[in-house]
Design an enzyme around this catalytic site. Structure first.
Site, PDB file in Angstrom:
ATOM      1  N   CYS A  28      61.078  97.737  23.271  1.00 52.43           N
ATOM      2  CA  CYS A  28      59.691  97.367  23.085  1.00 52.43           C
ATOM      3  C   CYS A  28      59.428  96.695  24.599  1.00 52.43           C
ATOM      4  CB  CYS A  28      59.942  95.837  22.235  1.00 52.43           C
ATOM      5  SG  CYS A  28      58.503  94.900  22.458  1.00 52.43           S
ATOM      6  N   CYS A  31      58.515  93.050  24.813  1.00 52.66           N
ATOM      7  CA  CYS A  31      59.847  92.302  24.770  1.00 52.66           C
ATOM      8  C   CYS A  31      60.418  91.985  26.081  1.00 52.66           C
ATOM      9  CB  CYS A  31      60.895  92.826  23.664  1.00 52.66           C
ATOM     10  SG  CYS A  31      60.194  92.724  21.942  1.00 52.66           S
TER      11      CYS A  31
END
Length: 107
Positions: A28, A31
């Site tokens: 991600c 993230c």
């Protein structure tokens, strides 16, 4: 920062006190963008709540149960009850996450 690795550990970690959980995945990009700030947030909020992380891909049943549809997602718990949630669409920057962390337990 504590890493949650099982459904049982998740339940145990969130059952008492104030705990902020971040659901993330290794692939991600959002993230990865906020990951460098976790040490800073752990220090800043140490007296208010603890922060733990759970990899959504490694805990798929838990992610489904909690309806984690996007990542990162933050869930604030107080004594086992969810009190606030920051959805992935609003967790793209340090500023967005920090605003949520500042307000999560002020309701």
């Amino acid at each position: 920062m504590k890493q949650i690795t099982s459904n049982e550990e998740y339940a145990q970690s969130t059952q008492s006190g104030r705990v902020m959980v971040e659901f993330y995945a290794n692939w991600c990009p959002d993230c990865k963008r906020i990951e460098p700030y976790f040490e800073e947030w752990e220090s800043k909020y140490a007296g208010d709540f603890s922060i733990v992380r759970a990899n959504r891909d490694e805990l798929p049943e838990l992610g489904e149960k909690l309806e984690i549809l996007g990542i990162p997602t933050f869930i604030a718990y107080e004594d086992g009850q969810e009190v606030a949630r920051l959805f992935s669409r609003d967790a793209k920057s340090k500023e967005q996450v920090e605003a949520f962390l500042d307000e999560a337990y002020k309701k």
